[in-house]
Design a protein around this motif. Structure first.
Motif, PDB file in Angstrom:
ATOM      1  N   PRO A 206       0.811  -1.058  -0.032  1.00 21.11           N
ATOM      2  CA  PRO A 206       0.023  -0.057   0.044  1.00 21.11           C
ATOM      3  C   PRO A 206       0.800   1.156   0.156  1.00 21.11           C
ATOM      4  O   PRO A 206       0.137   2.331  -0.166  1.00 21.11           O
ATOM      5  N   ASP A 207       2.242   1.271   0.170  1.00 17.54           N
ATOM      6  CA  ASP A 207       2.918   2.328   0.431  1.00 17.54           C
ATOM      7  C   ASP A 207       3.644   2.540  -0.976  1.00 17.54           C
ATOM      8  O   ASP A 207       4.799   1.768  -1.377  1.00 17.54           O
ATOM      9  N   PRO A 208       3.457   3.618  -1.519  1.00 14.61           N
ATOM     10  CA  PRO A 208       4.162   3.695  -3.172  1.00 14.61           C
ATOM     11  C   PRO A 208       5.638   4.077  -2.980  1.00 14.61           C
ATOM     12  O   PRO A 208       6.367   4.101  -4.041  1.00 14.61           O
ATOM     13  N   ALA A 209       5.931   4.618  -1.711  1.00 11.39           N
ATOM     14  CA  ALA A 209       7.454   5.106  -1.353  1.00 11.39           C
ATOM     15  C   ALA A 209       8.429   3.799  -1.165  1.00 11.39           C
ATOM     16  O   ALA A 209       9.449   4.153  -1.090  1.00 11.39           O
ATOM     17  N   THR A 210       7.784   2.520  -0.955  1.00 12.40           N
ATOM     18  CA  THR A 210       8.663   1.411  -0.902  1.00 12.40           C
ATOM     19  C   THR A 210       8.650   0.173  -1.746  1.00 12.40           C
ATOM     20  O   THR A 210       7.510   0.433  -2.596  1.00 12.40           O
ATOM     21  N   TYR A 211       9.302  -0.565  -1.493  1.00 12.09           N
ATOM     22  CA  TYR A 211       9.566  -1.930  -2.446  1.00 12.09           C
ATOM     23  C   TYR A 211       9.383  -3.085  -1.370  1.00 12.09           C
ATOM     24  O   TYR A 211      10.287  -3.234  -0.677  1.00 12.09           O
ATOM     25  N   ASP A 212       8.308  -4.018  -1.671  1.00 12.81           N
ATOM     26  CA  ASP A 212       8.032  -5.192  -1.071  1.00 12.81           C
ATOM     27  C   ASP A 212       8.243  -6.317  -1.876  1.00 12.81           C
ATOM     28  O   ASP A 212       7.538  -6.558  -2.914  1.00 12.81           O
ATOM     29  N   PRO A 213       9.550  -7.192  -1.941  1.00 15.89           N
ATOM     30  CA  PRO A 213       9.551  -7.994  -2.863  1.00 15.89           C
ATOM     31  C   PRO A 213       8.624  -9.383  -2.807  1.00 15.89           C
ATOM     32  O   PRO A 213       8.533 -10.123  -3.639  1.00 15.89           O
ATOM     33  N   GLU A 214       7.775  -9.345  -1.456  1.00 17.06           N
ATOM     34  CA  GLU A 214       6.894 -10.366  -1.606  1.00 17.06           C
ATOM     35  C   GLU A 214       5.325  -9.781  -2.055  1.00 17.06           C
ATOM     36  O   GLU A 214       4.616 -10.433  -1.581  1.00 17.06           O
ATOM     37  N   ALA A 215       5.378  -8.441  -2.720  1.00 17.99           N
ATOM     38  CA  ALA A 215       4.067  -8.290  -2.915  1.00 17.99           C
ATOM     39  C   ALA A 215       4.076  -7.460  -4.271  1.00 17.99           C
ATOM     40  O   ALA A 215       5.024  -7.354  -5.093  1.00 17.99           O
ATOM     41  N   VAL A 216       3.037  -7.186  -5.057  1.00 19.62           N
ATOM     42  CA  VAL A 216       2.971  -6.408  -6.112  1.00 19.62           C
ATOM     43  C   VAL A 216       2.739  -4.629  -5.491  1.00 19.62           C
ATOM     44  O   VAL A 216       2.207  -4.398  -4.495  1.00 19.62           O
ATOM     45  N   ASN A 217       3.766  -4.123  -6.353  1.00 24.60           N
ATOM     46  CA  ASN A 217       4.251  -2.503  -5.978  1.00 24.60           C
ATOM     47  C   ASN A 217       3.527  -1.664  -6.902  1.00 24.60           C
ATOM     48  O   ASN A 217       3.537  -2.078  -8.226  1.00 24.60           O
ATOM     49  N   ILE A 218       2.977  -0.493  -6.782  1.00 27.06           N
ATOM     50  CA  ILE A 218       2.418   0.232  -7.453  1.00 27.06           C
ATOM     51  C   ILE A 218       3.329   1.604  -7.454  1.00 27.06           C
ATOM     52  O   ILE A 218       3.501   2.374  -6.240  1.00 27.06           O
ATOM     53  N   TYR A 219       3.798   1.948  -8.596  1.00 27.80           N
ATOM     54  CA  TYR A 219       4.379   3.244  -8.710  1.00 27.80           C
ATOM     55  C   TYR A 219       3.242   4.215  -9.262  1.00 27.80           C
ATOM     56  O   TYR A 219       2.609   4.085 -10.209  1.00 27.80           O
ATOM     57  N   PRO A 220       3.028   5.490  -8.435  1.00 29.10           N
ATOM     58  CA  PRO A 220       2.173   6.350  -8.726  1.00 29.10           C
ATOM     59  C   PRO A 220       2.383   7.247  -9.823  1.00 29.10           C
ATOM     60  O   PRO A 220       3.622   8.018 -10.065  1.00 29.10           O
ATOM     61  N   SER A 221       1.540   7.274 -11.312  1.00 30.78           N
ATOM     62  CA  SER A 221       2.094   7.975 -12.190  1.00 30.78           C
ATOM     63  C   SER A 221       2.362   9.381 -12.058  1.00 30.78           C
ATOM     64  O   SER A 221       1.318  10.033 -11.489  1.00 30.78           O
ATOM     65  N   GLU A 222       2.902  10.016 -12.970  1.00 30.20           N
ATOM     66  CA  GLU A 222       2.987  11.367 -12.937  1.00 30.20           C
ATOM     67  C   GLU A 222       1.600  12.330 -13.164  1.00 30.20           C
ATOM     68  O   GLU A 222       1.398  12.082 -14.248  1.00 30.20           O
ATOM     69  N   ASN A 223       1.600  13.472 -12.617  1.00 30.59           N
ATOM     70  CA  ASN A 223       0.185  14.201 -12.712  1.00 30.59           C
ATOM     71  C   ASN A 223      -1.030  13.437 -12.548  1.00 30.59           C
ATOM     72  O   ASN A 223      -1.871  13.730 -13.345  1.00 30.59           O
ATOM     73  N   ASP A 224      -1.028  12.196 -12.203  1.00 32.17           N
ATOM     74  CA  ASP A 224      -2.331  11.254 -12.348  1.00 32.17           C
ATOM     75  C   ASP A 224      -2.717  11.191 -13.404  1.00 32.17           C
ATOM     76  O   ASP A 224      -3.992  11.093 -13.875  1.00 32.17           O
ATOM     77  N   ASP A 225      -1.811  10.883 -14.466  1.00 27.96           N
ATOM     78  CA  ASP A 225      -2.157  10.698 -15.704  1.00 27.96           C
ATOM     79  C   ASP A 225      -2.126   9.277 -16.396  1.00 27.96           C
ATOM     80  O   ASP A 225      -0.623   8.900 -16.340  1.00 27.96           O
TER      81      ASP A 225
END
Length: 604
Positions: A241-260
């Motif tokens: 749930p934290d876009p500032a971190t990376y969890d190798p045991e999960a799917v990670n989400i990178y927040p796209s620029e400008n919500d675009d």
């Protein structure tokens, strides 16, 4: 003026994003120097309801003359109403009902006495600013606010409405006092049917567990993000749930620029073609390890034309899952200002009536489809009419032997709306979507939702169907029903659910009701899918007891879902394996707990 930064140029919502970014920067510095600090734990939730009935009624109707391209003089003296929305084919019905961005001669809007302007705006923050500006002008006494910075209604993805309405309501309460103004869903006018999707390598489709550790670019809280989260949870994958971190045991989400959503596609392309990476702080079970990892973007969640952009630029990528599988997840909804609508109910009902009538013409007559694609091109000012026509129907391509799909939309007629909101068959598909996404917001907490917004506006307060129900003299037909008579063979998703039962019993414990509701909601959203449900136990006791117990537990879930209205014909197989297929070591209590599970597989 914003309530947080005390500026005159920014709304409170925009400031929330800035403050969230500032907080993120501060926390990032803390993360860097403080390994072991506690952060958000990756979560495995149950996914959205899949209701497999396609909402796609066709009402036979006499052909209506096509709208011209000449601006109407007949309604020019009537008050102007402005609606803004994304460049999205699912809104084709309202656009062709208007004849284009402004009401044209011979259009259905003109026939119903509506002077409408439709504005393209692809940024959610700007759509919100336009609606907030409308309320500001309305509050000052303007009966029909018409500045070019305002809009009575916005058209967005319905699965994004819980976030939009809840955050907007907080700002309205802060500025004008509690409950003076409200924004509400007033109807659904179309549906994404394949164009919104998760894109990734083919292995994610054949082996969903291979997504573990992936980094996906997406607009947080957006409908494409929901599609991604649905796919993860339906397959038993954790989501960080934290876009500032990376969890190798999960799917990670990178927040796209400008919500675009276009940036979501471009970020994947940039990473794959140039080696661009994102620096993230590694976490293990919610704790920072002190390491920084540089990760490429592995996939993206986007919609047309973002999908076409990816497939044009990259090889080795496919659509993993889309709104064709989660076929009830993403309606195009009209969100309007309640207090203005209550003063002008005939206008709102006539906007909906014109739209639903035009959509039915599109379903019956191809030249209405062609005219709609022309009107869409004029309104969006991008691509060609031929492009929008083809993308509405959906297109398939092949690159280096790999097949991919692009586009795919629907428009709603009156019968579709009646069915989607459960007014004709008692199954409120949109309520299931709204409530499920509300759970995602509070449990995954994108953008610090819980801290910044506080709570989700309840469905009953967020949706107002009175204007839809007041439509008179419009074509209608009976609702479609899904056909579950054929055997399904292709696996769409398969996940394990921890449903708690009494010891040695098939009675579901009360603390599992919430999970069962999530499973039901997932079934509503993928209404065309069939199911297999298989129960499993630990190794306490022998096969003579465990196999029937595991089957009875699977049947208990089936009984719960049947009582909620899921037809028995959707269950292709109900079985129990006892302790014969463990996923963990039965020598420990933790391992035994993992083995006591129910596996639900969605088939298409």
């Amino acid at each position: 003026m914003g309530k947080i930064l005390r500026t005159t140029k920014l709304t409170t919502f925009s400031e929330l994003l800035i403050v969230a970014g500032g907080i993120g920067a501060i926390l990032g510095a803390i993360y860097f120097i403080s390994p072991g600090i506690k952060t958000a734990v990756s979560k495995q939730l149950t996914g959205i309801e899949l209701n497999s009935t396609d909402v796609n009624n066709v009402t036979n109707a006499e052909k209506i003359a096509l709208p011209s391209k000449t601006i109407s003089s007949e309604v020019s003296s009537k008050p102007l109403v402005r609606v803004a929305g994304y460049a999205w084919n699912a809104t084709s019905g309202i656009i062709v009902a208007n004849g284009g961005p402004k009401t044209t001669k011979g259009s259905l809007m003109e026939k119903n006495g509506v002077n409408l302007e439709i504005i393209r705006q692809d940024w959610l923050t700007e759509l919100r600013n336009m609606q907030m500006k409308f309320i500001e002008e309305f509050d000052k006494g303007e009966a029909f606010p018409t500045s070019d910075k305002s809009a009575f209604g916005i058209m967005i993805m319905g699965d994004g409405a819980p976030f939009y309405i809840s955050s907007a309501q907080k700002s309205l309460d802060e500025k004008y006092g509690k409950d003076k103004y409200h924004v509400q869903v007033m109807g659904a006018i179309g549906m994404s049917y394949g164009e919104d999707k998760l894109i990734g390598p083919p292995s994610w489709k054949s082996n969903p567990k291979s997504m573990k550790g992936a980094l996906v670019s997406a607009v947080l809280g957006d409908g494409d993000w929901v599609t991604t989260v649905n796919y993860c949870f339906a397959n038993g994958l954790k989501v960080n749930p934290d876009p500032a971190t990376y969890d190798p045991e999960a799917v990670n989400i990178y927040p796209s620029e400008n919500d675009d959503y276009i940036k979501s596609a471009e970020e994947l392309i940039k990473s794959q073609t140039t080696g661009w990476t994102v620096a993230l702080k590694e976490v293990n079970n919610g704790k920072l390890t002190g390491k920084t990892v540089n990760r490429k973007i592995d996939g993206c969640a986007t919609w047309t034309p973002g999908d076409k952009t990816v497939f044009d630029k990259l090889s080795g990528f496919v659509d993993i899952v889309s709104t064709k599988e989660f076929n009830n997840q993403m309606p195009a909804v009209l969100i309007g200002v309640k207090e203005w609508a209550n003063k002008n109910p005939e206008i709102v009902s006539n906007i909906l009536k014109s739209t639903l009538t035009a959509s039915n013409q599109m379903k019956n007559y191809d030249d209405w489809m062609v005219r709609a694609s022309e009107a869409v091109t004029d309104t969006y000012q991008m691509e060609t009419a031929d492009y929008w026509y083809k993308m509405f129907k959906g297109q398939q391509g092949t690159k280096n032997g790999i097949t991919y799909n692009m586009g795919g939309s629907k428009v709603f007629n009156y019968a579709d709306g009646m069915q989607y909101f459960g007014l004709s068959d008692g199954v409120n598909r949109y309520k299931s979507v709204y409530n499920q996404v509300s759970g995602y917001l509070t449990e995954l907490n994108p953008f610090g939702f819980n801290e910044n917004v506080g709570k989700v506006v309840a469905y009953e307060d967020a949706v107002n169907l009175s204007f839809f129900k007041n439509i008179n003299d419009i074509e209608s037909t009976s609702a479609d029903k899904a056909d579950y008579s054929k055997q399904s063979t292709e696996v769409m998703a398969s996940g394990e659910w921890k449903i708690n039962f009494g010891s040695g019993s098939a009675s579901v414990q009360n603390n599992s009701t919430k999970d069962l509701e999530k499973i039901y909601n997932l079934l509503i959203q993928a209404e065309n899918s069939k199911l297999t449900i298989v129960g499993h136990t630990d190794n306490v006791g022998g096969d003579a007891a465990n196999i029937p117990l595991s089957k009875n537990r699977a049947q208990a879930i089936v009984n719960y879902l049947k009582n909620k209205g899921i037809p028995e014909s959707r269950f292709q197989m109900i079985d129990g394996k006892g302790a014969n297929e463990p996923v963990a070591d039965n020598t420990s209590e933790a391992g035994k707990a993992q083995n006591r599970r129910v596996v639900i597989t969605f088939l298409k």
